[in-house]
Design an enzyme around this catalytic site. Structure first.
Site, short mmCIF file in Angstrom:
data_model
loop_
_atom_site.label_atom_id
_atom_site.label_comp_id
_atom_site.label_asym_id
_atom_site.label_seq_id
_atom_site.Cartn_x
_atom_site.Cartn_y
_atom_site.Cartn_z
N LYS A 22 0.49 -1.02 -0.48
CA LYS A 22 -0.24 0.25 -0.18
C LYS A 22 0.53 0.66 -0.04
O LYS A 22 0.86 2.36 -0.60
CB LYS A 22 -1.20 -0.08 1.12
CG LYS A 22 -1.73 1.81 2.06
CD LYS A 22 -2.27 1.51 2.66
CE LYS A 22 -1.72 1.75 3.92
NZ LYS A 22 -1.12 2.98 4.42
N ASN A 23 2.11 1.15 0.62
CA ASN A 23 2.07 2.10 1.08
C ASN A 23 3.44 2.86 0.03
O ASN A 23 4.30 3.81 -0.25
CB ASN A 23 3.42 2.47 2.59
CG ASN A 23 2.68 2.29 3.67
OD1 ASN A 23 0.56 2.83 3.43
ND2 ASN A 23 3.32 2.21 4.58
N ARG A 93 -4.47 10.83 4.90
CA ARG A 93 -3.88 12.04 4.92
C ARG A 93 -2.75 11.95 3.92
O ARG A 93 -1.67 13.03 3.52
CB ARG A 93 -2.30 11.74 6.39
CG ARG A 93 -4.00 11.28 7.46
CD ARG A 93 -2.52 11.73 8.32
NE ARG A 93 -1.64 12.24 8.31
CZ ARG A 93 -1.18 14.29 8.95
NH1 ARG A 93 -2.31 14.61 9.25
NH2 ARG A 93 -0.49 14.86 8.75
N CYS A 117 -4.57 13.58 13.57
CA CYS A 117 -4.88 11.41 12.88
C CYS A 117 -4.26 10.77 14.43
O CYS A 117 -3.91 11.26 15.27
CB CYS A 117 -3.14 11.60 12.37
SG CYS A 117 -2.93 10.15 11.92
N ARG A 122 0.68 14.67 13.09
CA ARG A 122 1.65 14.47 12.09
C ARG A 122 2.11 15.84 11.26
O ARG A 122 0.78 16.53 9.85
CB ARG A 122 1.10 13.68 11.32
CG ARG A 122 1.40 11.91 11.53
CD ARG A 122 -0.02 11.16 11.39
NE ARG A 122 0.41 10.86 10.06
CZ ARG A 122 0.60 10.09 9.69
NH1 ARG A 122 -0.70 9.16 9.76
NH2 ARG A 122 1.28 9.59 8.31
N PRO A 123 3.01 16.58 11.57
CA PRO A 123 3.28 18.23 10.79
C PRO A 123 3.49 17.91 9.32
O PRO A 123 4.16 16.69 9.25
CB PRO A 123 4.01 18.94 11.60
CG PRO A 123 4.68 17.79 12.49
CD PRO A 123 3.73 16.37 12.75
N ILE A 124 3.63 18.54 8.38
CA ILE A 124 4.44 18.29 7.30
C ILE A 124 4.84 19.25 7.09
O ILE A 124 5.50 19.83 5.78
CB ILE A 124 2.54 18.34 6.23
CG1 ILE A 124 1.86 19.58 5.66
CG2 ILE A 124 2.41 17.13 5.94
CD1 ILE A 124 1.05 19.87 4.73
N ASP A 125 5.50 20.36 7.89
CA ASP A 125 6.88 21.19 7.65
C ASP A 125 7.79 21.10 6.66
O ASP A 125 7.84 21.31 5.75
CB ASP A 125 7.15 21.50 9.18
CG ASP A 125 7.73 20.51 9.77
OD1 ASP A 125 7.06 19.69 9.95
OD2 ASP A 125 8.59 21.40 10.60
N ASP A 309 4.81 1.14 11.71
CA ASP A 309 3.89 0.42 11.57
C ASP A 309 3.69 -1.31 11.87
O ASP A 309 2.40 -1.83 11.49
CB ASP A 309 4.13 -0.16 9.82
CG ASP A 309 3.96 1.76 8.78
OD1 ASP A 309 3.55 2.41 10.36
OD2 ASP A 309 4.57 1.98 7.83
N ILE A 331 8.72 7.30 16.54
CA ILE A 331 8.35 7.91 15.59
C ILE A 331 7.41 8.18 15.73
O ILE A 331 7.24 10.17 15.38
CB ILE A 331 7.90 6.92 14.17
CG1 ILE A 331 9.10 6.37 13.87
CG2 ILE A 331 7.98 7.90 13.22
CD1 ILE A 331 10.19 5.92 13.02
C1 EPZ Z 1 4.74 6.94 6.47
O1 EPZ Z 1 3.98 8.68 6.74
C2 EPZ Z 1 3.66 5.99 6.48
N1 EPZ Z 1 2.37 6.06 4.78
C3 EPZ Z 1 2.96 5.55 7.23
O2 EPZ Z 1 2.68 4.57 7.63
C4 EPZ Z 1 4.66 5.33 8.83
O3 EPZ Z 1 4.02 5.37 9.82
C5 EPZ Z 1 5.40 6.62 8.70
O4 EPZ Z 1 5.86 6.86 7.14
C6 EPZ Z 1 6.36 6.13 9.09
O5 EPZ Z 1 6.92 5.12 8.72
C7 EPZ Z 1 2.73 6.31 4.13
O6 EPZ Z 1 3.82 5.60 3.43
C8 EPZ Z 1 1.25 6.25 3.17
P1 EPZ Z 1 6.70 10.20 7.77
P2 EPZ Z 1 4.57 9.63 6.84
O7 EPZ Z 1 6.61 12.03 7.34
O8 EPZ Z 1 5.31 9.67 5.08
C9 EPZ Z 1 7.39 13.69 11.50
C10 EPZ Z 1 0.46 3.07 7.85
O9 EPZ Z 1 -0.13 2.30 8.69
N2 EPZ Z 1 7.27 15.19 10.06
O10 EPZ Z 1 8.24 9.78 7.64
O11 EPZ Z 1 3.59 10.52 7.12
C11 EPZ Z 1 6.61 12.99 12.07
O12 EPZ Z 1 5.15 14.00 12.67
C12 EPZ Z 1 1.26 4.10 8.02
O13 EPZ Z 1 0.32 2.44 6.98
C13 EPZ Z 1 7.42 15.94 10.94
O14 EPZ Z 1 8.21 16.21 12.10
O15 EPZ Z 1 5.14 9.10 7.67
C14 EPZ Z 1 7.29 11.67 12.03
O16 EPZ Z 1 7.28 11.88 14.12
C15 EPZ Z 1 0.63 5.45 8.77
N3 EPZ Z 1 6.98 16.75 9.94
C16 EPZ Z 1 8.18 11.15 11.35
O17 EPZ Z 1 8.88 12.77 11.04
C17 EPZ Z 1 7.37 16.72 8.53
O18 EPZ Z 1 6.90 17.70 7.38
C18 EPZ Z 1 7.98 10.44 10.27
O19 EPZ Z 1 6.77 10.45 9.48
C19 EPZ Z 1 6.95 15.41 8.29
C20 EPZ Z 1 7.38 13.95 9.14
#
Ligand code: EPZ
Length: 422
Positions: A22-23, A93, A117, A122-125, A309, A331
């Site tokens: 999926k991911n 998301r 969430c 879960r920021p996107i900064d 995950d 994480i």
């Molecule tokens: C991906 O989410 C996956 N989703 C998640 O899978 C998975 O848990 C996650 O990566 C971590 O491995 C998909 O691939 C669709 P991140 P993503 O940005 O990319 C912080 C599942 O169950 N962060 O790697 O959104 C964030 O808060 C899901 O299938 C910032 O601070 O996760 C976290 O602590 C849920 N600023 C860490 O980084 C940002 O701009 C990792 O998050 C982005 C993230």
């Protein structure tokens, strides 16, 4: 709002074929935006998140369908509405990963800012910072991220590290945007997850020039154009890991086909230390447990560390060990909605901040429980397989987001799960 009734305990035995990831599928579907024409993606699982992503691409102007083989066909010849609507983004998301490709293709994108969430903040900064580095002008308006790059994007050195390590979808966004930028981009502290490597391999097949794939330093030489692609996504390592725990928690034996052990070394290592055997087989592996489970300490980390995950699923497993285990979530520090539900099934879990102390119990006892997020729900199904009595899992739609008809996969190998449609 379907419900699962799970009769336990059972012992699983047989073989299961792992589905496509999926991911990996979601960002690869978004990558088709970058090239005008018809792409064909195979091994994309039939999941509600994939349907939501198809709907999202449809709103942009793409034509999305499944052919007779089940392959996903995305015709992105026309993209006339570069907007990720709130009604879709709030359901998934991962919709955020259209931002980078839309910006690169259309010079403009408006994508609803993801909201709260269940797995925590879960920021996107970092996504936004990375795209700004490539020259995009970005502001937030009426809950939407409005991004513009009228004269295209320009390659640059971009640092993608954050307080919790690298970001998976942030890396995907900047990587996709950089493929069509002028000049060279270097992404430092890029996510190394296999799903990012799969995306990069797909982009290269579309004509991109990416090196350093699999490492934290991705180098992208921008190209003028990308082309439609035929591509098969990698197997789902989280689904595979969930089935491995299913074999372990039921003291059973499962052969997993279409499973890449090389993507799962941290998981395999942990299973072996817990007392589970994992042996490579033709196209996957055989997972079995004969003796008692041993406690373990788990800290979730970015790849190649132990994946967040699979944290919930391993918590269910460690609940049945002889002794105490510690699980630290590095994480998503609040990703613990399953703790209270597992305790309703007679587990002995104590949460202290981002840590859960798991005191092993001799048995789990069935109870009505509530699915909260995708992986937490999978943990409840696993606990239900091992628990005495009939466990009822409410809000099964969370499971359907990431596991294709999980009951139809587990019942042929000995599970007793019935789905009640409400
Ligand atoms: C991906 O989410 C996956 N989703 C998640 O899978 C998975 O848990 C996650 O990566 C971590 O491995 C998909 O691939 C669709 P991140 P993503 O940005 O990319 C912080 C599942 O169950 N962060 O790697 O959104 C964030 O808060 C899901 O299938 C910032 O601070 O996760 C976290 O602590 C849920 N600023 C860490 O980084 C940002 O701009 C990792 O998050 C982005 C993230």
């Amino acid at each position: 709002m379907d419900i699962f009734h799970i009769e336990g305990p059972v012992r699983l035995s047989g073989s299961i074929t792992v589905n496509g990831s999926k991911n990996a599928s979601l960002p690869i579907m978004a990558a088709t935006i970058l090239a005008s024409g018809k792409s064909i993606l195979s091994a994309v699982p039939h999941l509600s998140d994939i349907s939501v992503c198809s709907q999202l691409l449809g709103e942009l102007g793409c034509k999305v369908s499944r052919n007779n083989n089940g392959d996903l066909c995305i015709d992105s010849t026309v993209i006339d509405n570069p907007v990720g609507d709130y009604e879709i983004v709030r359901r998934m998301r991962a919709s955020i990963c259209i931002l980078g490709p839309l910006l690169a293709r259309c010079g403009r994108a408006e994508v609803s800012m993801p909201g709260g969430c269940t797995i925590g903040y879960r920021p996107i900064d970092i996504h936004i910072r990375g795209l700004r580095e490539l020259g995009a002008k970005i502001h937030i308006e009426n809950g939407y991220i409005v991004a513009e790059a009228k004269n295209g994007l320009t390659g640059k050195d971009v640092f993608m590290g954050g307080p919790f390590g690298s970001t998976v979808l942030g890396t995907a966004n900047v990587l996709m945007a950089a493929t069509l930028a002028k000049g060279k981009t270097i992404i430092e502290s890029a996510a190394c997850e296999p799903e990012i490597s799969d995306l990069a391999n797909c982009l290269n097949k579309m004509g991109a020039k990416i090196t350093g794939i699999g490492s934290p330093r991705l180098v992208i030489e921008g190209v003028k154009q990308l082309y439609p692609v035929e591509y098969e996504v990698i197997p789902d390592r989280v689904e595979a890991g969930t089935f491995m725990v299913a074999a372990a928690i039921t003291a059973g034996q499962l052969q997993l086909n279409n499973c890449r052990l090389e993507d799962m070394m941290a998981v395999v290592d942990k299973l072996r230390s817990i007392g589970v055997t994992v042996e490579p087989a033709d196209d996957g592996c055989i997972v079995a447990r004969n003796g008692p489970l041993k406690p373990a300490d788990i800290t979730t980390q970015p790849y190649p560390g132990f994946p967040t995950d699979l944290q919930a699923q391993f918590m269910a497993l460690l609940s049945l060990t002889e002794g105490n285990s510690i699980i630290i979530e590095k994480i998503f520090p609040d990703r613990f909605m399953h703790v209270a539900e597992l305790n309703r099934m007679a587990a002995n879990l104590r949460k202290e901040g981002p840590t859960v102390i798991v005191a092993g119990v001799k048995k789990l006892i069935a109870a009505p429980v509530m699915a909260s997020d995708l992986r937490a729900s999978a943990a409840l199904v696993l606990a239900g397989l091992a628990a005495e009595g009939t466990t009822t899992v409410n809000r099964v739609y969370h499971i359907d987001r990431g596991y294709e008809r999980i009951e139809e996969r587990l019942n042929p190998v000995g599970a007793k799960i019935t789905r009640e449609s409400m």
